[in-house]
Design a protein around this motif. Structure first.
Motif, PDB file in Angstrom:
ATOM      1  N   VAL A  67       0.998  -1.148  -0.048  1.00 36.54           N
ATOM      2  CA  VAL A  67      -0.228  -0.213  -0.037  1.00 36.54           C
ATOM      3  C   VAL A  67       1.047   1.290  -0.012  1.00 36.54           C
ATOM      4  O   VAL A  67       2.113   1.200   0.153  1.00 36.54           O
ATOM      5  N   GLU A  68       0.294   2.389  -0.390  1.00 33.54           N
ATOM      6  CA  GLU A  68       1.206   3.568  -0.523  1.00 33.54           C
ATOM      7  C   GLU A  68       1.600   4.257   1.039  1.00 33.54           C
ATOM      8  O   GLU A  68       2.707   4.814   1.037  1.00 33.54           O
ATOM      9  N   GLY A  69       0.834   3.899   1.970  1.00 33.79           N
ATOM     10  CA  GLY A  69       1.404   4.093   3.205  1.00 33.79           C
ATOM     11  C   GLY A  69       0.477   3.532   4.205  1.00 33.79           C
ATOM     12  O   GLY A  69      -0.666   3.052   3.972  1.00 33.79           O
ATOM     13  N   VAL A  70       0.895   3.712   5.766  1.00 31.74           N
ATOM     14  CA  VAL A  70      -0.026   3.202   6.750  1.00 31.74           C
ATOM     15  C   VAL A  70      -0.230   4.175   7.887  1.00 31.74           C
ATOM     16  O   VAL A  70       0.749   4.565   8.038  1.00 31.74           O
ATOM     17  N   ILE A  71      -1.364   4.106   8.635  1.00 33.79           N
ATOM     18  CA  ILE A  71      -1.484   5.107   9.532  1.00 33.79           C
ATOM     19  C   ILE A  71      -2.081   4.096  10.523  1.00 33.79           C
ATOM     20  O   ILE A  71      -2.960   3.530  10.579  1.00 33.79           O
ATOM     21  N   LEU A  72      -1.326   3.789  11.696  1.00 30.46           N
ATOM     22  CA  LEU A  72      -1.471   2.866  12.781  1.00 30.46           C
ATOM     23  C   LEU A  72      -2.132   3.758  13.881  1.00 30.46           C
ATOM     24  O   LEU A  72      -1.562   4.429  14.507  1.00 30.46           O
ATOM     25  N   LEU A  73      -3.367   3.458  14.319  1.00 29.56           N
ATOM     26  CA  LEU A  73      -4.117   4.023  15.151  1.00 29.56           C
ATOM     27  C   LEU A  73      -4.241   2.965  16.739  1.00 29.56           C
ATOM     28  O   LEU A  73      -4.528   3.735  17.624  1.00 29.56           O
ATOM     29  N   CYS A  74      -3.547   2.045  16.325  1.00 29.54           N
ATOM     30  CA  CYS A  74      -3.387   0.989  17.454  1.00 29.54           C
ATOM     31  C   CYS A  74      -2.377   0.085  16.862  1.00 29.54           C
ATOM     32  O   CYS A  74      -2.793  -0.921  16.283  1.00 29.54           O
ATOM     33  N   SER A  75      -1.353   0.338  17.394  1.00 31.43           N
ATOM     34  CA  SER A  75       0.022  -0.353  17.049  1.00 31.43           C
ATOM     35  C   SER A  75       0.162  -1.513  17.585  1.00 31.43           C
ATOM     36  O   SER A  75       1.150  -1.538  18.428  1.00 31.43           O
ATOM     37  N   THR A  76      -0.724  -2.594  17.571  1.00 31.59           N
ATOM     38  CA  THR A  76      -0.376  -3.698  18.253  1.00 31.59           C
ATOM     39  C   THR A  76      -0.333  -4.813  17.233  1.00 31.59           C
ATOM     40  O   THR A  76      -0.275  -4.935  16.042  1.00 31.59           O
ATOM     41  N   LEU A  77       0.171  -6.149  17.418  1.00 38.10           N
ATOM     42  CA  LEU A  77       0.250  -7.140  16.633  1.00 38.10           C
ATOM     43  C   LEU A  77      -1.062  -7.539  16.203  1.00 38.10           C
ATOM     44  O   LEU A  77      -1.985  -7.330  16.710  1.00 38.10           O
ATOM     45  N   ILE A  86       8.409  -5.825   6.670  1.00 39.03           N
ATOM     46  CA  ILE A  86       8.379  -5.144   5.122  1.00 39.03           C
ATOM     47  C   ILE A  86       9.208  -4.118   5.039  1.00 39.03           C
ATOM     48  O   ILE A  86       9.965  -3.584   4.053  1.00 39.03           O
ATOM     49  N   ASN A  87       9.316  -2.990   6.183  1.00 38.95           N
ATOM     50  CA  ASN A  87      10.216  -1.889   5.970  1.00 38.95           C
ATOM     51  C   ASN A  87      11.519  -2.187   6.034  1.00 38.95           C
ATOM     52  O   ASN A  87      12.387  -1.336   5.543  1.00 38.95           O
ATOM     53  N   LYS A  88      12.069  -3.231   6.414  1.00 42.39           N
ATOM     54  CA  LYS A  88      13.474  -3.645   6.487  1.00 42.39           C
ATOM     55  C   LYS A  88      13.643  -3.754   4.853  1.00 42.39           C
ATOM     56  O   LYS A  88      15.211  -3.567   4.515  1.00 42.39           O
ATOM     57  N   SER A  89      13.059  -4.671   4.185  1.00 43.47           N
ATOM     58  CA  SER A  89      13.442  -4.951   2.886  1.00 43.47           C
ATOM     59  C   SER A  89      13.122  -3.802   1.768  1.00 43.47           C
ATOM     60  O   SER A  89      13.692  -3.489   0.840  1.00 43.47           O
ATOM     61  N   LYS A  90      11.814  -3.114   1.979  1.00 45.06           N
ATOM     62  CA  LYS A  90      11.351  -1.894   1.153  1.00 45.06           C
ATOM     63  C   LYS A  90      10.578  -0.903   2.085  1.00 45.06           C
ATOM     64  O   LYS A  90       9.647  -1.149   2.504  1.00 45.06           O
ATOM     65  N   PRO A  91      11.566   0.162   2.381  1.00 44.02           N
ATOM     66  CA  PRO A  91      10.626   1.235   3.034  1.00 44.02           C
ATOM     67  C   PRO A  91       9.317   1.490   2.763  1.00 44.02           C
ATOM     68  O   PRO A  91       8.850   1.761   1.726  1.00 44.02           O
ATOM     69  N   LEU A  92       8.473   1.358   3.951  1.00 42.51           N
ATOM     70  CA  LEU A  92       6.892   1.856   3.664  1.00 42.51           C
ATOM     71  C   LEU A  92       6.694   2.940   4.572  1.00 42.51           C
ATOM     72  O   LEU A  92       7.012   2.973   5.558  1.00 42.51           O
ATOM     73  N   PRO A  93       6.206   4.192   4.057  1.00 44.47           N
ATOM     74  CA  PRO A  93       5.774   5.121   4.782  1.00 44.47           C
ATOM     75  C   PRO A  93       4.798   4.651   5.945  1.00 44.47           C
ATOM     76  O   PRO A  93       3.775   4.131   5.632  1.00 44.47           O
ATOM     77  N   ILE A  94       5.205   4.886   7.221  1.00 43.77           N
ATOM     78  CA  ILE A  94       4.238   4.617   8.526  1.00 43.77           C
ATOM     79  C   ILE A  94       4.231   5.628   9.439  1.00 43.77           C
ATOM     80  O   ILE A  94       5.203   6.345   9.794  1.00 43.77           O
ATOM     81  N   VAL A  95       3.345   6.051   9.834  1.00 37.46           N
ATOM     82  CA  VAL A  95       2.944   7.265  10.667  1.00 37.46           C
ATOM     83  C   VAL A  95       1.961   6.457  11.952  1.00 37.46           C
ATOM     84  O   VAL A  95       0.977   5.752  11.847  1.00 37.46           O
ATOM     85  N   ILE A  96       2.261   6.795  13.058  1.00 36.63           N
ATOM     86  CA  ILE A  96       1.424   6.446  14.486  1.00 36.63           C
ATOM     87  C   ILE A  96       0.702   7.696  14.674  1.00 36.63           C
ATOM     88  O   ILE A  96       1.161   8.605  14.987  1.00 36.63           O
ATOM     89  N   GLN A 107      10.725   3.640  16.249  1.00 36.05           N
ATOM     90  CA  GLN A 107      11.229   4.115  15.122  1.00 36.05           C
ATOM     91  C   GLN A 107      10.431   4.863  14.162  1.00 36.05           C
ATOM     92  O   GLN A 107      11.129   5.701  13.304  1.00 36.05           O
ATOM     93  N   PHE A 108       9.084   4.861  14.303  1.00 34.95           N
ATOM     94  CA  PHE A 108       8.447   5.534  13.176  1.00 34.95           C
ATOM     95  C   PHE A 108       7.708   6.848  13.667  1.00 34.95           C
ATOM     96  O   PHE A 108       7.765   6.827  15.005  1.00 34.95           O
ATOM     97  N   PRO A 109       7.350   7.627  12.911  1.00 36.16           N
ATOM     98  CA  PRO A 109       6.940   9.117  13.496  1.00 36.16           C
ATOM     99  C   PRO A 109       5.616   8.955  14.034  1.00 36.16           C
ATOM    100  O   PRO A 109       4.993   7.878  13.737  1.00 36.16           O
ATOM    101  N   SER A 110       5.425   9.721  14.813  1.00 42.06           N
ATOM    102  CA  SER A 110       4.007   9.779  15.663  1.00 42.06           C
ATOM    103  C   SER A 110       3.262  11.234  16.070  1.00 42.06           C
ATOM    104  O   SER A 110       4.190  12.085  16.216  1.00 42.06           O
ATOM    105  N   VAL A 111       2.249  11.206  16.027  1.00 41.62           N
ATOM    106  CA  VAL A 111       1.533  12.323  16.322  1.00 41.62           C
ATOM    107  C   VAL A 111       0.415  12.144  17.607  1.00 41.62           C
ATOM    108  O   VAL A 111      -0.247  11.087  17.597  1.00 41.62           O
ATOM    109  N   HIS A 112       0.700  12.905  18.689  1.00 39.30           N
ATOM    110  CA  HIS A 112       0.013  12.514  20.080  1.00 39.30           C
ATOM    111  C   HIS A 112       0.291  13.596  20.847  1.00 39.30           C
ATOM    112  O   HIS A 112       0.875  14.595  20.539  1.00 39.30           O
ATOM    113  N   ILE A 113      -0.655  13.558  21.994  1.00 38.56           N
ATOM    114  CA  ILE A 113      -0.503  14.460  23.219  1.00 38.56           C
ATOM    115  C   ILE A 113       0.494  14.050  23.986  1.00 38.56           C
ATOM    116  O   ILE A 113       1.048  12.821  23.838  1.00 38.56           O
ATOM    117  N   ASP A 114       0.928  14.659  24.885  1.00 39.12           N
ATOM    118  CA  ASP A 114       2.057  14.336  26.109  1.00 39.12           C
ATOM    119  C   ASP A 114       1.036  13.853  27.291  1.00 39.12           C
ATOM    120  O   ASP A 114       0.221  14.327  27.950  1.00 39.12           O
TER     121      ASP A 114
END
Length: 289
Positions: A67-77, A86-96, A107-114
């Motif tokens: 896919v072109e990118g992934v947004i994880l709103l719940c970054s669980t297994l 997948i990211n190791k072999s071919k970088p995939l844009p991922i944002v938390i 290691q991935f960028p995230s957007v959240h409150i403190d």
């Protein structure tokens, strides 16, 4: 069309992973994501809760074909390990969107409150309004979702010189039923707290509901504070004091971060984006003393 896109190596699809589609918080964040991405990408939504994610072969295919990118709103297994491989072999844009809730995703960028500071501020408010016997209703033990909120509560209590022990924190499910179960324990104790701070609004509403059924008046007998400022907080009886988490803004910011990662993958963006929180004081809390 999907097969043709796969052959061209471009799907124009963004995958958004939530824990449960029915959650108000995720719905509000998704609204923000759509406001940014709808003109350029199709959004595929999937759940990561047990019983759904394991058998989702369509999502496996999407991720495998990139896919072109992934947004994880719940970054669980299982998504965290799958995406990391997948990211190791071919970088995939991922944002938390929301904070990472597993160490391997830091290691991935995230957007959240403190979350730590937000919980500190809410606890400090209760302390400044005269409360000293305060309990914190947290999520399951060792939960990444509520660990920072738990630490913020403990630090505010410590700085105020107020005693805390194992009985000061109750672990429960992050649901209204979890709040009811916590309230059953709290209201059966010989020494009642004057205030209960819950790690999300669902639990706070559960505590409020059970307290009312037992004949306790809120906030006269017990002040209750939640976290998130869900759409039901303002119409509760009494309206719930809480911490506002800017859900739609989190979705907008996460989507913009993903677009930048897709368009300029070589860019060195700041990893974490911290959005402001604020206390929303309503009628479920009151000063004492």
């Amino acid at each position: 069309m999907l097969a043709q896109n796969f052959r061209r190596g471009k799907t124009n699809i963004v995958l958004v992973v939530v824990h449960e589609i029915g959650s108000w918080l995720f719905a509000e964040i998704l609204e923000g994501i759509r406001s940014v991405l709808d003109t350029r990408y199709s959004i595929v939504l999937t759940e990561s809760r047990p019983g759904v994610a394991e058998g989702n072969s369509f999502i496996d295919m999407l991720v495998a074909k990139q896919v072109e990118g992934v947004i994880l709103l719940c970054s669980t297994l299982p998504f965290s390990k799958k995406l990391i491989e997948i990211n190791k072999s071919k970088p995939l844009p991922i944002v938390i969107g929301l904070e990472p809730i597993s160490d391997d995703l830091s290691q991935f960028p995230s957007v959240h409150i403190d979350n730590y500071q937000a919980a500190f501020d809410a606890t400090d408010y209760l302390i400044r309004t005269g409360h000293s016997a305060i309990l914190f209703v947290s999520g399951p033990r060792n939960s990444y979702v509520t660990s920072d909120r738990e630490l913020g509560f403990l630090e505010a209590m410590r700085l105020a010189g107020l005693p805390v022990d194992e009985a000061s924190i109750i672990h429960s499910d992050l649901t209204s039923n979890g709040g009811v179960n916590a309230a059953m324990e709290i209201l059966s104790r010989p020494q009642m707290p004057t205030a209960v701070f819950c790690a999300n609004d669902d639990m706070a509403l559960g505590v409020l509901s059970y307290a009312a059924r037992r004949g306790f008046k809120v906030p006269e007998d017990l002040s209750i504070m939640g976290f998130d400022d869900t759409r039901y907080a303002a119409i509760a009886n009494p309206p719930l004091s809480t911490v506002l988490q800017p859900a739609r803004e989190i979705g907008v910011s996460a989507a913009l971060r993903l677009l930048r990662a897709i368009d300029t993958p070589e860019g060195n963006a700041v990893r974490d984006e911290i959005l402001p929180h604020r206390l929303v004081i309503r009628s479920s809390t009151r000063p004492i003393g």
